[in-house]
Write a protein that holds these residues in place. Structure first.
Motif, PDB file in Angstrom:
ATOM      1  N   VAL A  65      22.830  51.784  49.780  1.00  0.00           N
ATOM      2  CA  VAL A  65      24.150  51.538  49.095  1.00  0.00           C
ATOM      3  C   VAL A  65      25.333  52.709  49.630  1.00  0.00           C
ATOM      4  O   VAL A  65      24.594  53.506  49.851  1.00  0.00           O
ATOM      5  N   ALA A  66      26.458  52.307  49.307  1.00  0.00           N
ATOM      6  CA  ALA A  66      27.698  53.034  49.696  1.00  0.00           C
ATOM      7  C   ALA A  66      28.608  53.035  48.463  1.00  0.00           C
ATOM      8  O   ALA A  66      28.832  52.303  47.673  1.00  0.00           O
ATOM      9  N   VAL A  67      29.626  54.110  48.576  1.00  0.00           N
ATOM     10  CA  VAL A  67      30.603  54.175  47.576  1.00  0.00           C
ATOM     11  C   VAL A  67      31.433  53.196  47.467  1.00  0.00           C
ATOM     12  O   VAL A  67      31.803  52.600  48.453  1.00  0.00           O
ATOM     13  N   GLY A  68      31.492  52.290  46.372  1.00  0.00           N
ATOM     14  CA  GLY A  68      32.508  51.062  46.384  1.00  0.00           C
ATOM     15  C   GLY A  68      31.732  49.833  46.415  1.00  0.00           C
ATOM     16  O   GLY A  68      32.207  48.682  46.040  1.00  0.00           O
ATOM     17  N   ASP A  69      30.403  49.933  46.607  1.00  0.00           N
ATOM     18  CA  ASP A  69      29.640  48.706  46.659  1.00  0.00           C
ATOM     19  C   ASP A  69      29.488  48.273  45.121  1.00  0.00           C
ATOM     20  O   ASP A  69      29.265  48.914  44.368  1.00  0.00           O
ATOM     21  N   THR A  70      29.535  46.768  45.102  1.00  0.00           N
ATOM     22  CA  THR A  70      29.160  46.063  43.791  1.00  0.00           C
ATOM     23  C   THR A  70      27.678  45.816  43.864  1.00  0.00           C
ATOM     24  O   THR A  70      27.248  45.114  44.924  1.00  0.00           O
ATOM     25  N   ILE A  71      27.038  46.176  42.648  1.00  0.00           N
ATOM     26  CA  ILE A  71      25.633  45.846  42.705  1.00  0.00           C
ATOM     27  C   ILE A  71      25.002  45.203  41.659  1.00  0.00           C
ATOM     28  O   ILE A  71      25.946  45.221  40.464  1.00  0.00           O
ATOM     29  N   LYS A  72      23.972  44.510  41.379  1.00  0.00           N
ATOM     30  CA  LYS A  72      23.478  43.828  40.544  1.00  0.00           C
ATOM     31  C   LYS A  72      22.181  44.484  39.652  1.00  0.00           C
ATOM     32  O   LYS A  72      21.414  45.225  40.682  1.00  0.00           O
ATOM     33  N   LYS A  73      21.898  44.249  38.614  1.00  0.00           N
ATOM     34  CA  LYS A  73      20.506  45.022  38.036  1.00  0.00           C
ATOM     35  C   LYS A  73      19.229  44.434  39.015  1.00  0.00           C
ATOM     36  O   LYS A  73      19.276  43.305  39.257  1.00  0.00           O
ATOM     37  N   GLY A  74      18.596  45.459  39.232  1.00  0.00           N
ATOM     38  CA  GLY A  74      17.363  45.343  40.021  1.00  0.00           C
ATOM     39  C   GLY A  74      17.500  45.380  41.537  1.00  0.00           C
ATOM     40  O   GLY A  74      16.403  45.544  42.339  1.00  0.00           O
ATOM     41  N   GLN A  75      18.585  45.568  42.013  1.00  0.00           N
ATOM     42  CA  GLN A  75      19.065  45.706  43.441  1.00  0.00           C
ATOM     43  C   GLN A  75      18.720  46.901  43.928  1.00  0.00           C
ATOM     44  O   GLN A  75      18.669  48.161  43.327  1.00  0.00           O
ATOM     45  N   LEU A  76      17.941  46.995  45.204  1.00  0.00           N
ATOM     46  CA  LEU A  76      17.393  48.444  45.935  1.00  0.00           C
ATOM     47  C   LEU A  76      18.874  49.484  45.893  1.00  0.00           C
ATOM     48  O   LEU A  76      19.733  48.791  46.585  1.00  0.00           O
ATOM     49  N   LEU A  77      18.552  50.428  45.569  1.00  0.00           N
ATOM     50  CA  LEU A  77      19.503  51.595  45.866  1.00  0.00           C
ATOM     51  C   LEU A  77      19.047  52.567  47.008  1.00  0.00           C
ATOM     52  O   LEU A  77      19.837  52.776  47.819  1.00  0.00           O
ATOM     53  N   LEU A  78      17.859  52.769  46.927  1.00  0.00           N
ATOM     54  CA  LEU A  78      17.330  53.734  47.821  1.00  0.00           C
ATOM     55  C   LEU A  78      15.740  53.849  47.934  1.00  0.00           C
ATOM     56  O   LEU A  78      15.284  53.350  46.937  1.00  0.00           O
ATOM     57  N   VAL A  79      15.036  54.436  48.901  1.00  0.00           N
ATOM     58  CA  VAL A  79      13.758  54.702  48.925  1.00  0.00           C
ATOM     59  C   VAL A  79      13.406  55.954  49.047  1.00  0.00           C
ATOM     60  O   VAL A  79      14.045  56.802  49.722  1.00  0.00           O
ATOM     61  N   LEU A  80      12.724  56.477  48.071  1.00  0.00           N
ATOM     62  CA  LEU A  80      12.366  57.957  48.009  1.00  0.00           C
ATOM     63  C   LEU A  80      10.900  57.940  48.199  1.00  0.00           C
ATOM     64  O   LEU A  80       9.908  57.385  47.690  1.00  0.00           O
ATOM     65  N   GLU A  81      10.354  58.826  49.030  1.00  0.00           N
ATOM     66  CA  GLU A  81       9.278  59.106  49.626  1.00  0.00           C
ATOM     67  C   GLU A  81       8.457  60.355  48.629  1.00  0.00           C
ATOM     68  O   GLU A  81       9.252  61.323  48.894  1.00  0.00           O
ATOM     69  N   ALA A  82       7.289  60.212  47.953  1.00  0.00           N
ATOM     70  CA  ALA A  82       6.783  61.171  47.201  1.00  0.00           C
ATOM     71  C   ALA A  82       5.376  61.137  47.544  1.00  0.00           C
ATOM     72  O   ALA A  82       4.797  60.189  47.332  1.00  0.00           O
ATOM     73  N   MET A  83       4.661  62.124  47.785  1.00  0.00           N
ATOM     74  CA  MET A  83       3.056  62.098  47.983  1.00  0.00           C
ATOM     75  C   MET A  83       2.807  61.167  48.818  1.00  0.00           C
ATOM     76  O   MET A  83       1.688  60.297  48.634  1.00  0.00           O
ATOM     77  N   LYS A  84       3.491  60.748  50.060  1.00  0.00           N
ATOM     78  CA  LYS A  84       3.185  59.969  51.010  1.00  0.00           C
ATOM     79  C   LYS A  84       3.209  58.407  50.768  1.00  0.00           C
ATOM     80  O   LYS A  84       2.809  57.641  51.114  1.00  0.00           O
ATOM     81  N   MET A  85       3.827  58.212  49.435  1.00  0.00           N
ATOM     82  CA  MET A  85       4.023  56.917  48.914  1.00  0.00           C
ATOM     83  C   MET A  85       5.690  56.512  49.036  1.00  0.00           C
ATOM     84  O   MET A  85       6.401  57.332  48.504  1.00  0.00           O
ATOM     85  N   GLU A  86       6.055  55.521  49.329  1.00  0.00           N
ATOM     86  CA  GLU A  86       7.407  55.076  49.285  1.00  0.00           C
ATOM     87  C   GLU A  86       7.961  54.276  47.928  1.00  0.00           C
ATOM     88  O   GLU A  86       6.956  53.487  47.699  1.00  0.00           O
ATOM     89  N   ASN A  87       8.765  54.780  47.307  1.00  0.00           N
ATOM     90  CA  ASN A  87       9.129  54.453  45.952  1.00  0.00           C
ATOM     91  C   ASN A  87      10.334  53.858  46.120  1.00  0.00           C
ATOM     92  O   ASN A  87      11.402  54.516  46.493  1.00  0.00           O
ATOM     93  N   GLU A  88      10.717  52.615  45.630  1.00  0.00           N
ATOM     94  CA  GLU A  88      12.137  51.973  45.729  1.00  0.00           C
ATOM     95  C   GLU A  88      12.728  52.418  44.302  1.00  0.00           C
ATOM     96  O   GLU A  88      12.061  52.142  43.145  1.00  0.00           O
ATOM     97  N   ILE A  89      13.708  52.922  44.374  1.00  0.00           N
ATOM     98  CA  ILE A  89      14.859  53.345  43.386  1.00  0.00           C
ATOM     99  C   ILE A  89      15.725  52.061  42.939  1.00  0.00           C
ATOM    100  O   ILE A  89      16.752  51.675  44.111  1.00  0.00           O
ATOM    101  N   VAL A  90      15.590  51.163  42.061  1.00  0.00           N
ATOM    102  CA  VAL A  90      16.526  50.265  41.791  1.00  0.00           C
ATOM    103  C   VAL A  90      17.582  50.415  40.659  1.00  0.00           C
ATOM    104  O   VAL A  90      17.289  51.262  39.904  1.00  0.00           O
ATOM    105  N   SER A  91      18.627  49.621  40.706  1.00  0.00           N
ATOM    106  CA  SER A  91      19.629  49.579  39.761  1.00  0.00           C
ATOM    107  C   SER A  91      19.160  49.166  38.287  1.00  0.00           C
ATOM    108  O   SER A  91      18.646  48.049  38.418  1.00  0.00           O
ATOM    109  N   PRO A  92      19.382  50.039  37.315  1.00  0.00           N
ATOM    110  CA  PRO A  92      18.913  49.441  35.998  1.00  0.00           C
ATOM    111  C   PRO A  92      19.960  48.738  35.282  1.00  0.00           C
ATOM    112  O   PRO A  92      19.999  48.048  34.377  1.00  0.00           O
ATOM    113  N   VAL A  93      21.421  48.613  35.925  1.00  0.00           N
ATOM    114  CA  VAL A  93      22.425  47.890  35.447  1.00  0.00           C
ATOM    115  C   VAL A  93      23.290  47.147  36.640  1.00  0.00           C
ATOM    116  O   VAL A  93      22.977  47.502  37.790  1.00  0.00           O
ATOM    117  N   ASP A  94      24.082  46.391  36.047  1.00  0.00           N
ATOM    118  CA  ASP A  94      25.089  45.765  37.023  1.00  0.00           C
ATOM    119  C   ASP A  94      26.453  46.617  37.220  1.00  0.00           C
ATOM    120  O   ASP A  94      26.637  47.525  36.338  1.00  0.00           O
TER     121      ASP A  94
END
Length: 118
Positions: A65-94
């Motif tokens: 995502v970038a500043v100004g984007d309109t998003i929906k609840k559950g939409q992917l924001l970014l991927v965070l790698e921790a302990m060699k696992m990729e974790n999808e961080i999704v939006s909790p709100v619209d």
């Protein structure tokens, strides 16, 4: 290194694990803080809105995502790698992206601001 033998579903696995001490963890944390960031955050945090913070230490694999984007609840924001696992961080709100506090390759610690949604 410690070696363990684990039996799971009639299969035997030999596992080696490195013991993490307070000193080795502190050294790794300091090294991560001292490392230069690959790029600056796209904006600074603004007041109000829903703050999405890092749930664990890791590194940012991608920002979707970038500043100004309109998003929906559950939409992917970014991927965070921790302990060699990729974790999808999704939006909790619209909402609309107010700020993005990280970029690809950044190291984050628990509680660091990732994205702010208004």
């Amino acid at each position: 290194m410690k070696k363990y033998v684990i039996k799971l579903n009639d299969k035997v696995y030999e596992v080696e694990m490195e013991e993490v001490t307070a000193e080795s963890y502190a050294a790794a944390t300091e090294a991560a803080k001292a490392a230069p960031k690959t790029s600056a955050p796209s904006t600074v945090p603004v007041s109000g809105g829903q703050k999405i913070e890092a749930p664990m230490p890791g590194s940012i694999v991608s920002v979707s995502v970038a500043v100004g984007d309109t998003i929906k609840k559950g939409q992917l924001l970014l991927v965070l790698e921790a302990m060699k696992m990729e974790n999808e961080i999704v939006s909790p709100v619209d909402g609309k992206i107010l700020s993005v506090g990280v970029a690809k390759g950044d190291a984050v610690n628990p509680g660091d601001l990732l994205v702010q949604i208004g």
